[in-house]
Structure formats: structure tokens, C-alpha cells
Write an enzyme that holds these catalytic residues in place. Structure first.
Site, PDB file in Angstrom:
ATOM      1  N   GLU A 129       0.854  -1.182   0.000  1.00  0.00           N
ATOM      2  CA  GLU A 129       0.000   0.000   0.000  1.00  0.00           C
ATOM      3  C   GLU A 129       0.899   1.244   0.000  1.00  0.00           C
ATOM      4  OE1 GLU A 129      -2.859   0.368   3.184  1.00  0.00           O
ATOM      5  OE2 GLU A 129      -3.693   2.167   2.314  1.00  0.00           O
ATOM      6  N   GLY A 269       3.065   2.371  10.566  1.00  0.00           N
ATOM      7  CA  GLY A 269       2.861   1.669  11.832  1.00  0.00           C
ATOM      8  C   GLY A 269       2.652   0.183  11.610  1.00  0.00           C
ATOM      9  N   ALA A 270       1.735  -0.142  10.699  1.00  0.00           N
ATOM     10  CA  ALA A 270       1.428  -1.533  10.410  1.00  0.00           C
ATOM     11  C   ALA A 270       0.574  -1.601   9.154  1.00  0.00           C
ATOM     12  CB  ALA A 270       0.667  -2.164  11.572  1.00  0.00           C
ATOM     13  N   HIS A 305      -6.724  -1.935  15.159  1.00  0.00           N
ATOM     14  CA  HIS A 305      -6.927  -1.192  13.913  1.00  0.00           C
ATOM     15  C   HIS A 305      -6.738  -2.102  12.689  1.00  0.00           C
ATOM     16  CE1 HIS A 305      -6.698   2.463  11.307  1.00  0.00           C
ATOM     17  NE2 HIS A 305      -5.895   1.683  10.593  1.00  0.00           N
ATOM     18  N   GLU A 306      -5.621  -2.798  12.646  1.00  0.00           N
ATOM     19  CA  GLU A 306      -5.341  -3.637  11.469  1.00  0.00           C
ATOM     20  C   GLU A 306      -6.321  -4.805  11.395  1.00  0.00           C
ATOM     21  OE1 GLU A 306      -3.474  -2.092   9.526  1.00  0.00           O
ATOM     22  OE2 GLU A 306      -2.511  -0.784  10.996  1.00  0.00           O
TER      23      GLU A 306
END
Ligand SMILES: [Zn+2]
Length: 880
Positions: A129, A269-270, A305-306
Site C-alpha cells: 500500500e 505503523g502496520a 486497527h489492522e
């Protein structure tokens, strides 16, 4: 690299893809210097495209092409065209499906941009991404092309014993020359930005989660072997996230396996790749002695979140990158709710608003101001902004406020039902919310297209005879680049009234009576009349920070002190204290600028004493009530920022409070200073927070006693929260043990990269006079490397973004240092380099001399050789 002026891409130019890739079979033969990628694409014309006989244009960057074949027949060079960014084929079949086979090679080791396939220590991993897949192989690299992926990884058994990709493992085997292979199949269609592979010498911890329908999911977290003892908290966080998403949104996980890999070199972050999340180590690894309480909370938040992206992002994705807030705004809102439920809703809300008001409001008011759904970009990586994420979440939160819990859930259910498996737009999301409720969100949609922070002016008038209070709300929004005039937006304003004795007053409006109302502001100006009020109440406005706006309302220190002691809304109660401190500090700044002596009003001391006297269940919240507003928050409210006066005035307030309330701070410190190092429940975390904020007040006294207190905590601490808190007050004070403490900390933790990041940050953020030369020396420290984004952020990022005082030194040396580093970083990692430029974008807020200095550095960056489009876009737009 740029030889022509970088191109701008516009939302209005969006068209559907001419071709779709139904499925892909990827074979990746791994090697750190020369990885071979064989890709078989099953392609067909998109039935929705109105263009006939369009050329098939696949994106690809930095690839060595080996061969191309269609339906088994090899192409000669005349049958395709290749450019630096694409591979195109004319005359492809229009009626039937065809298979294009492409072979290319890449060099992961030389890939320091950390996009595509790259090397982190000895591990190969990917980040796709937004547009990284094109650095692996040629593809239709856009989110509205959703494809079934089958991936076979081949590698050396010793170097790459673990071979991972998305989905489920379907086959594996051995090959000659000590090699092995694994095939992964993902049964869900996905855009290529969600592709991932990881190969390396990794160890894993395993667990299971049983879903709401009784399916057992296998959970695995992979790390390098020396980190295997720091994964338990991440695993628990994952299980908590899965449980919460079932309860709060009715969402169940869909694959049989969920994997997380922690990587030391990572731009973000991830990343939520389907079934195989790749994480920055910072958001996985935690052990009581190496990670602070805040680290523990952030890890749980990011894991959540992920995980939540699996539905809001993966199952339903974005039609194009302008819609990024569709997945990020909603997912950030979801992770905020999750963290609030796991920790403290009051504290989480305050922390989120602090970030929004300091950083996002600045973005909204600066040269790069953009709506949460931008209209144009040069480099999409530059639009992973606080506006898209944090303001995007606020916009979803406002929908939640307007609809209420129940209808919001109906709306989200409808959204999942309508769009599962699709690539959609922000509009689709709002439409689903509208369909599930009777709220008209027509005007509300303007939040998606209008940039800038609305300003709300509130005035009130009490009429003794009629016993009414009339509240007038007026909204406006300053011009932003490309948007000269603004229309009104739909703003939910949550309100409560307090009687003079501090009790809750009834709200009678339009014949309804309640304790709390949501006023809907849809015009530029509206008036609301509250009836049956025997005495003038105190208004508590914009409760819970119900809209991302600047609220201007005249309030005396007395009224603020009253709200600080009585408001039942936890956010407004805290905010009343912040407003009180801000007013006092701005008064002192005036005194400093006019060369007058400083004096602290007893009202503020009394207000703090009053807070300390009360009993608090939520000690983390209590510690927030005792915190002064940050320097950068104060700066955001000044027309011309005076960094020196802000610092002096704030320090004066802190020190005076410490002097006046010394006994109370000492008592609290002693009361909560306990050895409970291994405990991470909210009680223990709160006790540490209160104790450590008291320590930071006491440290300003610069007494032998305060030095000893900090020194003792530093040397005896068994957890990182206490050790870090002590070290930070030592570094901030004139404590003679400073140099030695920093050195012993380094020696203790030199093998723990994440702890050493903290060591860099602490020094970079110090207000000590020698900080600039310290930063210069740290740039030459053997542990510093420009190729590691975490290190860059911990030193250069921290100094430029969190040390307002020294970064903005009037001789301009801070600006120069940053520009030098940006130019050096540009050729290594453009994405991280462009993030670092952000500290220079706010130049209009400073005095003329500083403006000249900052602009000169921005120009030096724009004119540097081989400037990337990432850096070019931010620096050149900042100069406009
Ligand atoms: Zn996200």
C-alpha cells in the site's frame, strides 16, 4: 527521480478500469540480490468499461523484464511497449479471457524505499500500500481491480525456513539444492495493495480464537528469535480485538489463520494485508521492562486497527485512493471505540482530541490543507495524513452522534451487506448510514469535500423575566488553498446545563425536557432558546468534543474553574482546566513580551488544589486533569508564534504550581509509588501516571530532594514506564546525574532497538540549552542510521516536530539541520523524507525573520538534485 515536472492526478478524472484481473498465479523465487517473479494473470475486458480495444497498460517500476507471453505464446519485443513505469500491450482479446505470463527480476537488497519487496535485517518482506506492488511485478495496480491470488514462494531452507503469504497454506515441498517451497491461496478477492509475502528465520507464538459461530482460528505472531519473549501482549490484544468486533459490529473473522509479522524496518505503523499483517516492531513487541504503559496501549490499539480493517478495508475496499478515508476514517473510529472500551473512554477521547487539535488543526490551517477526500495528488503516499485518518474518524464519529448507537449499527450492518466484496466510495458509506436512519445527511457530505477547520462562535443571553437562555451559534471557515469560499456544514453540538450549585439543570427546548441535547447546526447562524430557567445556568458546550471545530466562547476564569469542578462531561471538565491554563499562560506571555514581572493568579492554584482534593476512580483521567497544555497546543492558538515566551510562561506556571502544592504532590507521589511492575491493569497504569506527573512537578523545584527522588526511581525502576519517567525529568532538569544516567541507560539497553529509539527521542525533545549540539552529535552516533525509519523518526522527527523551542531557534540552525537530513534521506527513502518536511510547512505562523529562514530551506529542498515526487510535492506546495 524527476526529469519532467511530476504529474497531478485528479479525482474528477476517475474512470473504471478497462480490464480486470480475475486471478493471478505468482511464483516468487527468493534471493536478496535477485528475486525472480513469474506471474500468470488471467485477464478479461471489464464489462463496465465503455472503451473498446484499449491497450492493456500494466504498472511496473524498477523491474528487470525477462519475458512476456500470451496464452502460452512468447512475445517478441515488437509485441509490447515498455517504459520506466509501465508495460503495455495493444490488441488484446476483447471477447474472451486470456492469460498473460510475465517474468521479471528485482533486487530487494538495494530497495531502501521499503516499498515493494525489501530486506529488513535478514528477512525479506513486502509493503504494497499504496502503490508498492508495481515494484514487485507488472500489474493493474489500483484498488478497484480485485483478484484471486495463489502464491508459491521458493527459497533456501536455511535462509528462509519460514515462507508466508496471504490466505491459507495449501501445499509445500522440498526441492534440490537445499531449497523448499510453499503455496498459499487466498479465497477472497483483493486489490494488490493487500498482497504480502514474508520470508526469513522467524520464530512464532501460537494461540487460537473461537469465533461466534464456533470456528477455531489459528493465530500466529512471527518475530526474530531474540524478540520471542515480547509477543504475549500482542497476542492478547489480537484476541481482544476479534472478540470486540464480534460484539460491537457483529463481524466474524473469515480465514482459518491470522498471522502477524514484526519487522524492524517499516515506513508506517502496520499494514492490514489479508491474513498476513506486517507490523512495525514498535507496535508488537512489549515486555514490562522494555515498553511503557503507553506502548502497551498503542500496541493494543494498532493490532485492533489492522484487525478491524479485515472488514473495513479488505472485504470492502476503496474504489480509488481519493477514497482512502473510507477505510481509514471508519477504522480509526472503530479502533478508538475499542481502546476506549478496553481502557478508559474519558482518557481515550482526550488523547484523540489532543492529537487532532495540535497536529490536524495545524494541517488544516497550513499550505497542505485538504479535505478528508482530497481532489488531487501528485504522490498518494503524501495523503496518509492526519486529516484523512483523524479528521476522517471525527466525521464518522459525528455520523454516530447524529444517528445514535442503534441506528449507526444498523447503518454499518447495511453497509457491510450492500458492499461486501466491492471497491466503493465515501458516498456509498454515507448513503448506507442515511438509508438505515431517518437523518438527512445531504448537507453533511460537505465534510468530505471541504477543507479547513470550522470555527464556532457561541454567545449567550439570559433573560431574567422570561427565565430563558438564548444561545446563538455562528459557524465560519477560513479559505484554504484552492477553496476560497466555504459553505456551512452540518455540526452536531452536544450541550448540557449546570445549575449554580453545580447540579445538572433540566434542558427545556421546543417542549422537550432532558439532561443533555444535541443541537444540529446546519445554517451559518442559528439561535436556540432554553426555557424554565430560574437562574442563569452555566453552559457546557460541545460536550465530548462532538465536532472537530474550534469553539470560541467568552468564559471567565471563575466559570472555567466551576466547570472544572462540576461538569459531568469528562471531556469538557478536562477541557475547562486546559482553557483556564491557556488563558493564564497567554496573560503571562503578554507580560513576558512587555518585559513585566510574572505572577500566577491564585485562582489557578486553587483550581489545581481542588482537583487534587477530590477522590478519583480513574487515575489516568486524574493525571490528565493535572497536565498543563502542551507548548505546541498553545502555539496553535497564537497569531504569531513566540516559542521562547510560550516555553517561559508554561515553565513558570509549572514551577509555581509545584512550589505552592509541593506537599500535595509529595503526598500523592508517596501514596502511589508502589512496586507493581508486572501489572498492566488500568489501576496500576493510573497509579504510575499520577505518581510520575507529581514527579515531573517536583523536579522543576531543582532541589537536592527532587534530584534524589528522580535518581532513586531511575535506578530502582523495574518497568520502563517508571524508568523513562525518571530519566526524562533528569534530562529536563539541571540534575548533576544527567550525563551519567543517559550513559547507563544506553549501556543497559543498547541491544533493544525500540528502547534506544526512546533514548534518542528523549534527548531530541529536551529543552536543555545544549540540545542542538546534542542532536548534531547523535546524528553521528554509531546507533543512528538513516536507513531505519524508526531511528529517523526518533531523532530527526522528534527534534523537528516535538521540540518547538529548539527547532525554531532564531538563528535558523534547526531548519538547516532538518533540510540537510531531508535531502540526504530523499535518495534513500522518499516517503520518510517527505514526512520529515512537514515541520517546515507551518512557516507562515512565525515572525518575518523565521519565515525567511524557513522558506530558504524549503527552496533548497525543492532545488536539490534528483528530488523525489514525494518530497517535491510537500516542499513545493508549502512555498505557495
Ligand atoms: Zn489503517
Amino acid at each position: 527521480m524527476q526529469d519532467t515536472k511530476p504529474q497531478t492526478i485528479y479525482l474528477k478524472d476517475y474512470t473504471v478500469p478497462e480490464y480486470l484481473i480475475e486471478s493471478v498465479e505468482l511464483t516468487v523465487i527468493l534471493d536478496e540480490l535477485k528475486t525472480r517473479v513469474v506471474s500468470k494473470l488471467t485477464i478479461q475486458k471489464n464489462p463496465k468499461s465503455k472503451v473498446d480495444n484499449a491497450a492493456l497498460v500494466l504498472q511496473g517500476e524498477g523491474l528487470e523484464l525477462v519475458s512476456v507471453a500470451m496464452d502460452g505464446v512468447a512475445f517478441n519485443e515488437a509485441q509490447y511497449k515498455q517504459s520506466a513505469e509501465s508495460l503495455s500491450v495493444d490488441n488484446v482479446p476483447q471477447e474472451q479471457v486470456f492469460v498473460l505470463a510475465i517474468e521479471n527480476t528485482i533486487n530487494p537488497k538495494s530497495n531502501t524505499s521499503l516499498e515493494g519487496l525489501y530486506l529488513s535485517s535478514t528477512m525479506l518482506c513486502t509493503q504494497c500500500e499504496a502503490e508498492g506492488f508495481r515494484k514487485i511485478t507488472y500489474f493493474l495496480d489500483r484498488p478497484d481491480v480485485m483478484t484471486l491470488f495463489k502464491t508459491t514462494l521458493i527459497g533456501d531452507k536455511d535462509k528462509y525456513p519460514v515462507l508466508l503469504s496471504n490466505g491459507n497454506k495449501v501445499a509445500e515441498g522440498e526441492l534440490q539444492n537445499n531449497r523448499h517451497w510453499v503455496t498459499w491461496e487466498d479465497p477472497f478477492k483483493k486489490p494488490c495493495y493487500l498482497f504480502a509475502l514474508v520470508a526469513g528465520q522467524l520464530e512464532c507464538i501460537e494461540d487460537t480464537f473461537t469465533t461466534m459461530t464456533g470456528r477455531e482460528i489459528s493465530l500466529q505472531i512471527f518475530v526474530e528469535s531474540h524478540d520471542i519473549d515480547k509477543c504475549d501482549h500482542a497476542m492478547q490484544s489480537l484476541k481482544n480485538s476479534m472478540q470486540w468486533d464480534e460484539e460491537a459490529y457483529g463481524r466474524e473473522y473469515d480465514l482459518d489463520l491470522y498471522m502477524i509479522v514484526a519487522v524492524g524496518h517499516f515506513n508506517m505503523g502496520a499494514m492490514e494485508n489479508k491474513g498476513l499483517n506486517v507490523f512495525n516492531t514498535k507496535f508488537v513487541l512489549a515486555r514490562p521492562d522494555t515498553a511503557t504503559d503507553s506502548d502497551y496501549e498503542h500496541i493494543e490499539g494498532v493490532i485492533g486497527h489492522e484487525y478491524f480493517h479485515n472488514w473495513t478495508g479488505n472485504r470492502i475496499t476503496c474504489r480509488d485512493w481519493f477514497q482512502l478515508s473510507l477505510k481509514e476514517g471508519f477504522t480509526v473510529f472503530r479502533d478508538q471505540q475499542f481502546t476506549g472500551d478496553q481502557t478508559s473512554r474519558a482518557v481515550k477521547r482526550i488523547e484523540d482530541v489532543k492529537l487532532l487539535r495540535v497536529r490536524q488543526f495545524a494541517e488544516d490551517a497550513g499550505p497542505l490543507s485538504h479535505p478528508i477526500r482530497p481532489e488531487a495528488y501528485i504522490e498518494i503516499n503524501n495523503f496518509y495524513t492526519l486529516t484523512v485518518y483523524e479528521k476522517g474518524a471525527e466525521v464518522v464519529r459525528m455520523i454516530h452522534t447524529l444517528l445514535g448507537e442503534e441506528d449507526f449499527r444498523k447503518g454499518s450492518d447495511l453497509y457491510f451487506q450492500r458492499h461486501d466484496g466491492q471497491a466503493v466510495t465515501c458516498e456509498d458509506f454515507v448513503n448506507a448510514m442515511e438509508s438505515a436512519s431517518d437523518i438527512d445527511l445531504g448537507l453533511f457530505k460537505r465534510w468530505y469535500s471541504q477543507a479547513g477547520t470550522p470555527v464556532l462562535e457561541a454567545t449567550e443571553r439570559y433573560n431574567e423575566q422570561d427565565k430563558t437562555l438564548t444561545l446563538t451559534l455562528k459557524q465560519s471557515c477560513a479559505a484554504t488553498p484552492g477553496q476560497a469560499t466555504k459553505g456551512p456544514v452540518h455540526i452536531p453540538v452536544k450541550l448540557g446545563l449546570l445549575a449554580t450549585d453545580g447540579s445538572v439543570a433540566n434542558i427545556c427546548i421546543d417542549g422537550f425536557v432532558s439532561n443533555e441535547v444535541i443541537l444540529e447546526l446546519i445554517q451559518e447562524q442559528q439561535t436556540f432558546v432554553f426555557e424554565q430557567l430560574d437562574k442563569k445556568p452555566v453552559v457546557s458546550l460541545l460536550r465530548g468534543f462532538s465536532a472537530p471545530v474550534v469553539l470560541n466562547k467568552q468564559q471567565s476564569l471563575e466559570e472555567l474553574a466551576f466547570l472544572l469542578s462540576h461538569d459531568v462531561d469528562t471531556f469538557n471538565r478536562w477541557d475547562a482546566g486546559q482553557k483556564m491554563c491557556s488563558q493564564v499562560i497567554f496573560g503571562l506571555i503578554d507580560n513576558i513580551q512587555q518585559g513585566q514581572a510574572l505572577q500566577l493568579t491564585p485562582l489557578l492554584v486553587d483550581a489545581f488544589a481542588n482537583v487534587i482534593q477530590q477522590s478519583w476512580d480513574d487515575l489516568s483521567y486524574f493525571s490528565l486533569l493535572l497536565s498543563l497544555p502542551a507548548e505546541n497546543y498553545l502555539a496553535g492558538q497564537m497569531d504569531v508564534v513566540d516559542v521562547v515566551a510560550i516555553h517561559q510562561a508554561r515553565e513558570f506556571v509549572k514551577k509555581t504550581l509545584a512550589e505552592k502544592l509541593q506537599e500535595q504532590f509529595k503526598e500523592l507521589y508517596q501514596r502511589y509509588h508502589k512496586d507493581e511492575s508486572g501489572l498492566f491493569d488500568s489501576g496500576a497504569i493510573g497509579r504510575r501516571r499520577i505518581k510520575n506527573i507529581c514527579l515531573s512537578y517536583l523536579a522543576t523545584l531543582e532541589t537536592e530532594e527532587s534530584y534524589q527522588l528522580a535518581g532513586k526511581q531511575f535506578s530502582s525502576a523495574k518497568n520502563m514506564t517508571d524508568q523513562m519517567a525518571a530519566l526524562s525529568v533528569i534530562v529536563e532538569s539541571k540534575n548533576p546525574a544527567k550525563v551519567q544516567s543517559l550513559e547507563s541507560f544506553y549501556q543497559q539497553w543498547k541491544n533493544e532497538a525500540l528502547v534506544i529509539d526512546k533514548w534518542f527521542t528523549l534527548q531530541a525533545c529536551s529543552s536543555a540549552e545544549d540540545t542542538f549540539s546534542t542532536v548534531q552529535n547523535l546524528l553521528k552516533h554509531p546507533a543512528f542510521e538513516l536507513t531505519n525509519p524508526n531511528r529517523v523518526r526518533s531523532l530527526i522527527g522528534a527534534f523537528s516536530q516535538a521540540n518547538q523551542l529548539h527547532f525554531n531557534a532564531e538563528n535558523g540552525q534547526g531548519y538547516q539541520l532538518l533540510a540537510d537530513q531531508v535531502i540526504a534521506l530523499n535518495s534513500i527513502n522518499p516517503q520518510v523524507a517527505s514526512r520529515m518536511v512537514s515541520a517546515l510547512t507551518q512557516w507562515k505562523r512565525f515572525d518575518a525573520d523565521r519565515q525567511t529562514l524557513i522558506k530558504a530551506e524549503l527552496e533548497r529542498i525543492v532545488n536539490a538534485e534528483n528530488i523525489s515526487k514525494d518530497v517535491y510535492e510537500i516542499a513545493s506546495k508549502s512555498l505557495l
